[in-house]
Motif scaffolding. Structure first.
Motif, PDB file in Angstrom:
ATOM      1  N   ALA A  72       0.842  -1.211   0.000  1.00 51.43           N
ATOM      2  CA  ALA A  72       0.000   0.000   0.000  1.00 51.43           C
ATOM      3  C   ALA A  72       0.870   1.252   0.000  1.00 51.43           C
ATOM      4  CB  ALA A  72      -0.959  -0.025   1.194  1.00 51.43           C
ATOM      5  N   VAL A  73       1.783   1.299  -0.957  1.00 50.05           N
ATOM      6  CA  VAL A  73       2.647   2.482  -1.100  1.00 50.05           C
ATOM      7  C   VAL A  73       2.263   3.196  -2.395  1.00 50.05           C
ATOM      8  CG1 VAL A  73       4.564   1.431   0.170  1.00 50.05           C
ATOM      9  CG2 VAL A  73       4.480   1.217  -2.330  1.00 50.05           C
ATOM     10  N   PRO A  74       2.642   4.479  -2.537  1.00 49.01           N
ATOM     11  CA  PRO A  74       2.362   5.159  -3.812  1.00 49.01           C
ATOM     12  C   PRO A  74       3.113   4.485  -4.962  1.00 49.01           C
ATOM     13  CG  PRO A  74       3.018   6.730  -2.088  1.00 49.01           C
ATOM     14  CD  PRO A  74       3.279   5.365  -1.554  1.00 49.01           C
ATOM     15  N   TYR A  75       2.553   4.610  -6.168  1.00 51.13           N
ATOM     16  CA  TYR A  75       3.169   3.966  -7.339  1.00 51.13           C
ATOM     17  C   TYR A  75       4.631   4.388  -7.510  1.00 51.13           C
ATOM     18  CZ  TYR A  75       4.186   2.807 -12.161  1.00 51.13           C
ATOM     19  OH  TYR A  75       4.789   2.339 -13.297  1.00 51.13           O
ATOM     20  N   ASP A  76       4.936   5.620  -7.207  1.00 52.30           N
ATOM     21  CA  ASP A  76       6.315   6.140  -7.317  1.00 52.30           C
ATOM     22  C   ASP A  76       7.351   5.255  -6.621  1.00 52.30           C
ATOM     23  OD1 ASP A  76       5.739   8.290  -8.740  1.00 52.30           O
ATOM     24  OD2 ASP A  76       5.968   9.783  -7.129  1.00 52.30           O
ATOM     25  N   GLY A  77       6.996   4.769  -5.428  1.00 53.15           N
ATOM     26  CA  GLY A  77       7.972   4.012  -4.645  1.00 53.15           C
ATOM     27  C   GLY A  77       7.805   2.506  -4.747  1.00 53.15           C
TER      28      GLY A  77
END
Ligand SMILES: NC(=O)c1ccc[n+]([C@@H]2O[C@H](COP(=O)([O-])OP(=O)(O)OC[C@H]3O[C@@H](n4cnc5c(N)ncnc54)[C@H](OP(=O)(O)O)[C@@H]3O)[C@@H](O)[C@H]2O)c1
Length: 217
Positions: A72-77
């Motif tokens: 559940a992290v942003p797509y960026d990371g």
């Protein structure tokens, strides 16, 4: 029906809205839940704020110790984090709820992903894991709202491993009101991730936290 009551659930990036919301619902359902973060202290604070027995640890410990791990992290990371945890996540069910979206004056839109989708990117960097895509359309606001006893939506669950998708459907079913519905192979994850842009448009127009229901099943 798959029994998931004995599973420990880890959530990478569980300090964010979506991770905390899912953590809260699974902890309330009686599962052992461990929130992950790049900083263990932040994870412990988030776990304390949720209560219901949730605990916190750094992402690597969560990946190593939990039976099933939600990303559940942003797509960026997303890619870099999963690459760094491939060893710990080997052999495990990894549930990806990441929506690669951009935002501009016209609202949300789907970003192209080289591997096809965020879930396929996860599968590409985690060849030893059982990657499942799910929980893309669940509003974190609704998950966190104590006034919402029943969450009125279906969760589309996609993957290439039948036992793994059955497990994640059963996990979704633990949230009151929610039904886990098989939504196809992982190669079909792009449109499920991209549909979130449409749902955000619905939410903005109607000032809602919309979900989807699949009929006739
Ligand atoms: N919000 C929703 O309603 C919703 C609904 C469905 C799906 N999703 C998806 O769920 C994911 C998380 O959404 P969110 O709203 O909870 O996001 P968020 O609050 O922006 O980020 C979640 C956590 O990810 C960690 N993080 C941030 N940047 C990172 C990086 N570069 N590398 C590793 N970890 C990083 C942070 O935790 P630490 O700093 O503690 O490590 C942060 O608290 C997104 O991909 C989103 O598309 C969200």
């Amino acid at each position: 029906m798959t029994d998931v009551s004995g599973l420990s659930i880890g959530i990478l990036g569980g300090t964010g809205d979506q991770g905390k919301g899912l953590a809260r619902r699974f902890a309330l359902a009686g599962l052992k839940v461990v929130i992950g973060s790049r900083r263990a202290e932040r994870a412990r604070e988030a776990a304390e704020s949720i209560g219901a027995g949730a605990t916190g640890a750094d992402n690597a410990v969560v990946a190593a110790e939990c039976d099933l791990v939600i990303v559940a992290v942003p797509y960026d990371g997303h890619k870099a984090l999963l690459e760094s945890l491939a060893t710990q996540l080997a052999g495990k069910i990894v549930v990806d709820c990441v929506n690669p979206l951009g935002f501009d004056k016209q609202g949300a839109y789907a970003l192209p992903v080289e591997e096809g989708s965020a879930a396929q990117q996860a599968a590409a960097v985690l060849p030893e894991s059982r990657v499942v895509a799910a929980f893309h359309h669940v509003s974190a606001v609704v998950l966190m709202d104590p006034a919402v006893e029943k969450v009125d939506l279906d969760v589309l669950v996609l993957g290439d491993d039948r036992e793994a998708t059955d497990t994640v459907q059963a996990l979704a079913d633990l949230i009151p009101g929610v039904r886990g519905v098989y939504g196809g192979r992982l190669r079909n994850a792009f449109q499920v991730e991209a549909l979130t842009a449409n749902i955000i448009s619905v939410n903005r127009r109607y000032k809602a936290h919309a979900g989807i229901r699949v009929t006739d099943i």
